[in-house]
Design a protein around this motif. Structure first.
Motif, PDB file in Angstrom:
ATOM      1  N   SER A  39       0.842  -1.193   0.000  1.00  0.00           N
ATOM      2  CA  SER A  39       0.000   0.000   0.000  1.00  0.00           C
ATOM      3  C   SER A  39       0.878   1.243   0.000  1.00  0.00           C
ATOM      4  O   SER A  39       1.913   1.278   0.667  1.00  0.00           O
ATOM      5  CB  SER A  39      -0.896   0.038   1.243  1.00  0.00           C
ATOM      6  N   THR A  40       0.447   2.258  -0.726  1.00  0.00           N
ATOM      7  CA  THR A  40       1.167   3.531  -0.767  1.00  0.00           C
ATOM      8  C   THR A  40       0.181   4.684  -0.579  1.00  0.00           C
ATOM      9  O   THR A  40       0.019   5.527  -1.448  1.00  0.00           O
ATOM     10  CB  THR A  40       1.935   3.684  -2.104  1.00  0.00           C
ATOM     11  N   GLY A  41      -0.504   4.645   0.557  1.00  0.00           N
ATOM     12  CA  GLY A  41      -1.447   5.711   0.871  1.00  0.00           C
ATOM     13  C   GLY A  41      -2.893   5.397   0.544  1.00  0.00           C
ATOM     14  O   GLY A  41      -3.751   6.267   0.687  1.00  0.00           O
ATOM     15  N   GLN A  42      -3.203   4.173   0.135  1.00  0.00           N
ATOM     16  CA  GLN A  42      -4.576   3.835  -0.207  1.00  0.00           C
ATOM     17  C   GLN A  42      -5.435   3.649   1.043  1.00  0.00           C
ATOM     18  O   GLN A  42      -4.938   3.383   2.133  1.00  0.00           O
ATOM     19  CB  GLN A  42      -4.629   2.549  -1.043  1.00  0.00           C
ATOM     20  N   SER A  43      -6.744   3.779   0.829  1.00  0.00           N
ATOM     21  CA  SER A  43      -7.728   3.490   1.865  1.00  0.00           C
ATOM     22  C   SER A  43      -8.993   3.007   1.154  1.00  0.00           C
ATOM     23  O   SER A  43      -9.147   3.188  -0.048  1.00  0.00           O
ATOM     24  CB  SER A  43      -8.023   4.724   2.711  1.00  0.00           C
ATOM     25  N   SER A  44      -9.881   2.402   1.932  1.00  0.00           N
ATOM     26  CA  SER A  44     -11.157   1.976   1.358  1.00  0.00           C
ATOM     27  C   SER A  44     -12.009   3.205   1.058  1.00  0.00           C
ATOM     28  O   SER A  44     -11.961   4.192   1.803  1.00  0.00           O
ATOM     29  CB  SER A  44     -11.908   1.072   2.338  1.00  0.00           C
ATOM     30  N   PRO A  45     -12.807   3.156   0.001  1.00  0.00           N
ATOM     31  CA  PRO A  45     -13.697   4.286  -0.281  1.00  0.00           C
ATOM     32  C   PRO A  45     -14.672   4.520   0.879  1.00  0.00           C
ATOM     33  O   PRO A  45     -15.036   3.577   1.589  1.00  0.00           O
ATOM     34  CB  PRO A  45     -14.456   3.837  -1.536  1.00  0.00           C
ATOM     35  N   PRO A  46     -15.120   5.755   1.071  1.00  0.00           N
ATOM     36  CA  PRO A  46     -16.087   6.034   2.135  1.00  0.00           C
ATOM     37  C   PRO A  46     -17.317   5.128   2.012  1.00  0.00           C
ATOM     38  O   PRO A  46     -17.851   4.932   0.921  1.00  0.00           O
ATOM     39  CB  PRO A  46     -16.471   7.500   1.897  1.00  0.00           C
ATOM     40  N   GLY A  47     -17.725   4.547   3.134  1.00  0.00           N
ATOM     41  CA  GLY A  47     -18.905   3.690   3.160  1.00  0.00           C
ATOM     42  C   GLY A  47     -18.685   2.268   2.667  1.00  0.00           C
ATOM     43  O   GLY A  47     -19.591   1.452   2.738  1.00  0.00           O
ATOM     44  N   PHE A  48     -17.493   1.945   2.155  1.00  0.00           N
ATOM     45  CA  PHE A  48     -17.214   0.599   1.648  1.00  0.00           C
ATOM     46  C   PHE A  48     -16.703  -0.285   2.773  1.00  0.00           C
ATOM     47  O   PHE A  48     -15.853   0.119   3.567  1.00  0.00           O
ATOM     48  CB  PHE A  48     -16.161   0.649   0.531  1.00  0.00           C
ATOM     49  N   VAL A  94     -10.041  -0.572   5.227  1.00  0.00           N
ATOM     50  CA  VAL A  94      -8.756   0.079   5.465  1.00  0.00           C
ATOM     51  C   VAL A  94      -9.053   1.559   5.666  1.00  0.00           C
ATOM     52  O   VAL A  94      -9.486   2.247   4.730  1.00  0.00           O
ATOM     53  CB  VAL A  94      -7.784  -0.147   4.289  1.00  0.00           C
ATOM     54  N   HIS A  95      -8.872   2.024   6.891  1.00  0.00           N
ATOM     55  CA  HIS A  95      -9.165   3.422   7.219  1.00  0.00           C
ATOM     56  C   HIS A  95      -8.135   4.331   6.559  1.00  0.00           C
ATOM     57  O   HIS A  95      -8.482   5.360   5.991  1.00  0.00           O
ATOM     58  CB  HIS A  95      -9.191   3.588   8.742  1.00  0.00           C
ATOM     59  N   TRP A  96      -6.851   3.967   6.645  1.00  0.00           N
ATOM     60  CA  TRP A  96      -5.779   4.664   5.929  1.00  0.00           C
ATOM     61  C   TRP A  96      -4.511   3.829   5.960  1.00  0.00           C
ATOM     62  O   TRP A  96      -4.356   2.947   6.799  1.00  0.00           O
ATOM     63  CB  TRP A  96      -5.519   6.069   6.461  1.00  0.00           C
ATOM     64  N   THR A  97      -3.628   4.111   5.014  1.00  0.00           N
ATOM     65  CA  THR A  97      -2.261   3.588   5.027  1.00  0.00           C
ATOM     66  C   THR A  97      -1.331   4.784   4.859  1.00  0.00           C
ATOM     67  O   THR A  97      -1.711   5.818   4.298  1.00  0.00           O
ATOM     68  CB  THR A  97      -1.999   2.552   3.917  1.00  0.00           C
ATOM     69  N   ALA A  98      -0.122   4.643   5.370  1.00  0.00           N
ATOM     70  CA  ALA A  98       0.849   5.748   5.345  1.00  0.00           C
ATOM     71  C   ALA A  98       1.072   6.249   3.929  1.00  0.00           C
ATOM     72  O   ALA A  98       1.210   5.462   2.998  1.00  0.00           O
ATOM     73  CB  ALA A  98       2.168   5.284   5.957  1.00  0.00           C
ATOM     74  N   GLN A  99       1.081   7.560   3.783  1.00  0.00           N
ATOM     75  CA  GLN A  99       1.343   8.163   2.479  1.00  0.00           C
ATOM     76  C   GLN A  99       2.809   8.511   2.296  1.00  0.00           C
ATOM     77  O   GLN A  99       3.264   8.698   1.175  1.00  0.00           O
ATOM     78  CB  GLN A  99       0.476   9.405   2.292  1.00  0.00           C
ATOM     79  N   ASP A 100       3.553   8.609   3.392  1.00  0.00           N
ATOM     80  CA  ASP A 100       4.954   9.015   3.313  1.00  0.00           C
ATOM     81  C   ASP A 100       5.925   7.830   3.324  1.00  0.00           C
ATOM     82  O   ASP A 100       7.135   8.023   3.346  1.00  0.00           O
ATOM     83  CB  ASP A 100       5.286   9.968   4.467  1.00  0.00           C
ATOM     84  N   GLN A 101       5.392   6.615   3.329  1.00  0.00           N
ATOM     85  CA  GLN A 101       6.228   5.413   3.310  1.00  0.00           C
ATOM     86  C   GLN A 101       5.415   4.253   2.748  1.00  0.00           C
ATOM     87  O   GLN A 101       4.198   4.297   2.725  1.00  0.00           O
ATOM     88  CB  GLN A 101       6.736   5.086   4.712  1.00  0.00           C
ATOM     89  N   THR A 102       6.112   3.237   2.285  1.00  0.00           N
ATOM     90  CA  THR A 102       5.448   2.050   1.747  1.00  0.00           C
ATOM     91  C   THR A 102       4.988   1.168   2.901  1.00  0.00           C
ATOM     92  O   THR A 102       5.741   0.923   3.843  1.00  0.00           O
ATOM     93  CB  THR A 102       6.413   1.268   0.832  1.00  0.00           C
ATOM     94  N   THR A 103       3.760   0.714   2.832  1.00  0.00           N
ATOM     95  CA  THR A 103       3.209  -0.194   3.826  1.00  0.00           C
ATOM     96  C   THR A 103       3.122  -1.581   3.199  1.00  0.00           C
ATOM     97  O   THR A 103       2.544  -1.750   2.131  1.00  0.00           O
ATOM     98  CB  THR A 103       1.819   0.275   4.294  1.00  0.00           C
ATOM     99  N   VAL A 104       3.736  -2.562   3.864  1.00  0.00           N
ATOM    100  CA  VAL A 104       3.754  -3.935   3.360  1.00  0.00           C
ATOM    101  C   VAL A 104       3.029  -4.832   4.360  1.00  0.00           C
ATOM    102  O   VAL A 104       3.343  -4.820   5.553  1.00  0.00           O
ATOM    103  CB  VAL A 104       5.196  -4.445   3.133  1.00  0.00           C
ATOM    104  N   TRP A 105       2.058  -5.577   3.844  1.00  0.00           N
ATOM    105  CA  TRP A 105       1.266  -6.522   4.622  1.00  0.00           C
ATOM    106  C   TRP A 105       1.594  -7.944   4.184  1.00  0.00           C
ATOM    107  O   TRP A 105       1.889  -8.169   3.014  1.00  0.00           O
ATOM    108  CB  TRP A 105      -0.221  -6.336   4.354  1.00  0.00           C
TER     109      TRP A 105
END
Length: 111
Positions: A39-48, A94-105
């Protein structure tokens, strides 16, 4: 999903940003699938809300994120090393993922 590679490094990811999250198959068997999610700053759309048939165990390897369960008032903040079990049909996003760094799951999906 592409065929799993025979070897690799979980933290070696191509440069982002991506249009969406990146899903890499690592291993699959009859009742499970192991994948790396980048993830690179992605989040679920509102209400999804995700509502998955399979169970999922997910660990955060790098970066930062917040995961929200529909039945909880506040999102859970995740840091490297944190993991969660998501039961089948437990609605989450996903409420949010970091935008200033790569998030790896690392995720294991199972039946």
């Amino acid at each position: 999903m592409d065929a799993p590679a025979p070897w690799g490094n979980l933290l070696a990811v191509p440069d982002g940003p991506f249009d969406g999250e990146r899903f890499d198959a690592l291993l699959a068997g009859g009742a499970f699938r192991l994948e790396r999610i980048v993830s690179t700053g992605q989040s679920s759309p509102p209400g999804f809300w995700y509502d998955q048939e399979d169970g999922e165990w997910v660990a955060l390897l790098s970066g930062a994120a917040e995961l929200q369960f529909e039945d909880e008032a506040e999102p859970r903040r995740l840091a490297p090393g944190d993991w969660l079990h998501i039961a089948p049909h437990r609605r989450h996003r996903v409420h949010w993922t970091a935008q200033d760094q790569t998030t790896v799951w690392l995720a294991i999906h199972y039946r």
